[in-house]
Write an enzyme that holds these catalytic residues in place. Structure first.
Site, mmCIF file in Angstrom:
data_model
loop_
_atom_site.group_PDB
_atom_site.id
_atom_site.type_symbol
_atom_site.label_atom_id
_atom_site.label_comp_id
_atom_site.label_asym_id
_atom_site.label_seq_id
_atom_site.Cartn_x
_atom_site.Cartn_y
_atom_site.Cartn_z
ATOM 1 N N TYR A 51 -6.963 -9.891 53.284
ATOM 2 C CA TYR A 51 -6.556 -10.000 51.876
ATOM 3 C C TYR A 51 -6.889 -8.702 51.175
ATOM 4 C CZ TYR A 51 -4.461 -14.103 49.881
ATOM 5 O OH TYR A 51 -3.550 -15.029 49.486
ATOM 6 N N ASP A 197 19.604 1.504 44.067
ATOM 7 C CA ASP A 197 19.169 0.601 45.131
ATOM 8 C C ASP A 197 19.772 1.138 46.427
ATOM 9 O OD1 ASP A 197 18.771 -1.372 46.979
ATOM 10 O OD2 ASP A 197 19.432 -3.026 45.700
ATOM 11 N N THR A 223 15.065 -1.255 50.952
ATOM 12 C CA THR A 223 14.418 -2.005 52.018
ATOM 13 C C THR A 223 13.877 -0.979 53.006
ATOM 14 O OG1 THR A 223 16.429 -2.046 53.318
ATOM 15 C CG2 THR A 223 16.069 -3.918 51.854
ATOM 16 N N ARG A 232 10.491 -5.340 58.274
ATOM 17 C CA ARG A 232 11.156 -6.001 57.151
ATOM 18 C C ARG A 232 10.317 -5.832 55.884
ATOM 19 N NH1 ARG A 232 15.316 -9.063 57.107
ATOM 20 N NH2 ARG A 232 15.675 -8.273 59.182
HETATM 21 C C1 LIG Z 1 19.494 -5.801 51.768
HETATM 22 C C2 LIG Z 1 19.567 -5.465 50.327
HETATM 23 C C3 LIG Z 1 18.589 -5.880 49.412
HETATM 24 C C4 LIG Z 1 17.531 -6.918 49.670
HETATM 25 O O1 LIG Z 1 16.818 -6.898 50.749
HETATM 26 P P1 LIG Z 1 15.981 -8.173 51.267
HETATM 27 O O2 LIG Z 1 14.877 -7.464 51.990
HETATM 28 O O3 LIG Z 1 16.902 -8.937 52.128
HETATM 29 O O4 LIG Z 1 15.493 -8.930 50.099
HETATM 30 C C5 LIG Z 1 18.663 -5.413 48.109
HETATM 31 N N1 LIG Z 1 19.657 -4.615 47.720
HETATM 32 C C6 LIG Z 1 20.636 -4.231 48.561
HETATM 33 C C7 LIG Z 1 21.697 -3.338 48.052
HETATM 34 C C8 LIG Z 1 20.629 -4.651 49.888
HETATM 35 O O5 LIG Z 1 21.619 -4.280 50.697
#
Ligand SMILES: *Cc1c(COP(=O)(O)O)cnc(C)c1O
Length: 429
Positions: A51, A197, A223, A232
């Site tokens: 933790y 993103d 990610t 992940r």
């Molecule tokens: C894959 C993805 C996410 C989210 O990823 P997770 O780890 O599955 O929550 C966010 N934004 C975009 C553009 C993605 O392709």
């Protein structure tokens, strides 16, 4: 010797069958990849026991000396990799990273612009079934029908009309480079924050083969498990001096004045509790791998392979959204060959080729059926496959789609897929 095989044969059998599946089929899902065994060793290691709420040097628990070392390594390597001034490596996933950013820059009900899901966006960019669409007033922009690229005339008009507080660029099924500079210009014209993103192309950005958002965007999320080939998880970054250069102060008043501090506090305690220290350690391993010169070669091969696939599909008369790709992914419009995305996904699955059905821009079908499939090359490139293999794969996909009710033809493709896979093992046993 497997401990699991002895202690829990039932779940061990599932694990073994999954390994077998990964080894014997072609993984073309654009968001998937195969991590190194070093990444897995860290992800499966003892840091899962710890933790460590808080941040290195400021934890709520004792005994954090070594997890602090791991998180500091992850942060410093990540900053180096992207030329970032600030990095948070704690988000459990890409969605969590976006949520923390929204909570930093927005109040519930605030207006945001994001790319429509059917046009390549992501659930967290305002879908009505996701928290983003439920808590915030998302307005969708689109790609233009002719070019398949973002319609910046529309983005500008929507920005003027709705005066968003935040604009989100990037998506999950956009085959072209994200146009950071054009988004910045529009964001500036309405004094909006800009979030990039880069969940999908972040590995290509790290390798310098996709433009970098760092000097254009107020904040960047990604990610770590897609083209970046880590465990992940999610990350949040800001460019060097980004907090000062736009002359903006932290969007929420109160004690905290720096945006970076606000982001940290929105990740923890805002939306998460204890960080996944084994995963943060594994992120450090993956960032270390991505800093090596071989990773640049890997990323270049991903793109070369995707372009080769695109050329082959075009030569066979297929329609590609935007007419091709700059990145690791292709979006096929299957309308002209009279097969829907759901059926295509199932048929290819029978042939040992894993893809996902995908909405295409202006799709006439529902998200459960769709008119397209999305293909990506990160995973097959990790196996060491190159142009020759891409050409074979495209011809197999073509055969499977066109002979979709011929079980013998599908079986023959599956056998060829199996043979190819055995020459390119994912993991050495
Ligand atoms: C894959 C993805 C996410 C989210 O990823 P997770 O780890 O599955 O929550 C966010 N934004 C975009 C553009 C993605 O392709």
């Amino acid at each position: 010797m497997s401990f699991l095989a002895l202690s829990d044969p039932e779940i061990h059998a599932a694990l073994t069958r999954e390994l077998e599946r990964e080894e014997t089929t072609l993984e073309l899902i654009a968001s998937e990849n195969f991590t190194s065994q070093s990444v897995m060793e860290m992800a499966g290691g003892v840091m899962t026991n710890k933790y460590a709420e808080g941040y290195p040097g400021k934890r709520y628990y004792g005994g954090c000396d070594y997890v602090d070392e791991a998180e500091n390594l992850a942060r410093e390597r990540l900053k180096l990799l992207f030329g970032a001034g600030y990095a948070n490596v704690q988000p459990h996933s890409g969605s969590q990273a976006n949520m923390a950013v929204f909570m930093t820059f927005l109040e519930p009900g605030d207006t945001v612009l994001g790319l429509d899901l059917a046009h390549g966006g992501h659930l967290t960019h305002g879908s009505s079934v996701n928290f983003s669409g439920q808590l915030y007033q998302f307005i969708s922009y689109h790609v233009s029908k002719d070019s398949g690229r973002v319609d910046f005339g529309e983005v500008q008009d929507l920005a003027q009309k709705h005066r968003p507080k935040l604009i989100v660029c990037g998506g999950s099924a956009y085959p072209r480079f994200i146009e950071f500079a054009q988004f910045r210009e529009i964001a500036d014209s309405v004094n909006a924050y800009l979030l990039a993103d880069i969940a999908h192309p972040s590995g290509l950005v790290a390798a310098g083969l996709h433009p970098s958002p760092m000097s254009y965007c107020d904040v960047v999320t990604s990610t770590t498990h897609k083209t970046l080939r880590g465990p992940r998880g999610g990350i949040i970054m800001m460019g060097k001096d980004m907090e000062n250069s736009w002359g903006k102060t932290a969007p929420k008043s109160g004690r905290i004045k720096m945006i970076s501090e606000l982001i940290d506090s929105m990740v923890m305690p805002g939306i998460q509790g204890g960080p996944l220290m084994h995963i943060i350690g594994a992120k450090a391993v993956a960032f270390g791998e991505a800093l090596q010169p071989e990773f640049t070669l890997y990323a270049q091969t991903i793109i070369d392979n995707a372009k080769t696939m695109a050329e082959e599909f075009l030569a066979l008369g297929y329609d590609l959204i935007s007419g091709g790709t700059d990145t690791h992914l292709l979006l096929l419009d299957l309308t002209s060959i009279n097969i829907d995305g759901k059926t295509a996904e199932q048929v290819l699955g029978k042939a040992g080729i894993t893809v996902n059905k995908n909405m295409i821009p202006f799709d006439q079908r529902s998200p459960f059926i769709t008119s397209g499939i999305r293909l990506g090359t990160p995973a097959v490139t990790t196996r060491g496959m190159g142009k020759d293999e891409m050409r074979m794969i495209v011809s197999w996909i073509d055969t499977a789609l066109k002979k979709n009710d011929d079980e013998t033809a599908l079986k023959r493709v599956k056998k060829d897929v199996h043979t190819l896979c055995s020459s390119f093992p994912v993991y050495d046993h």
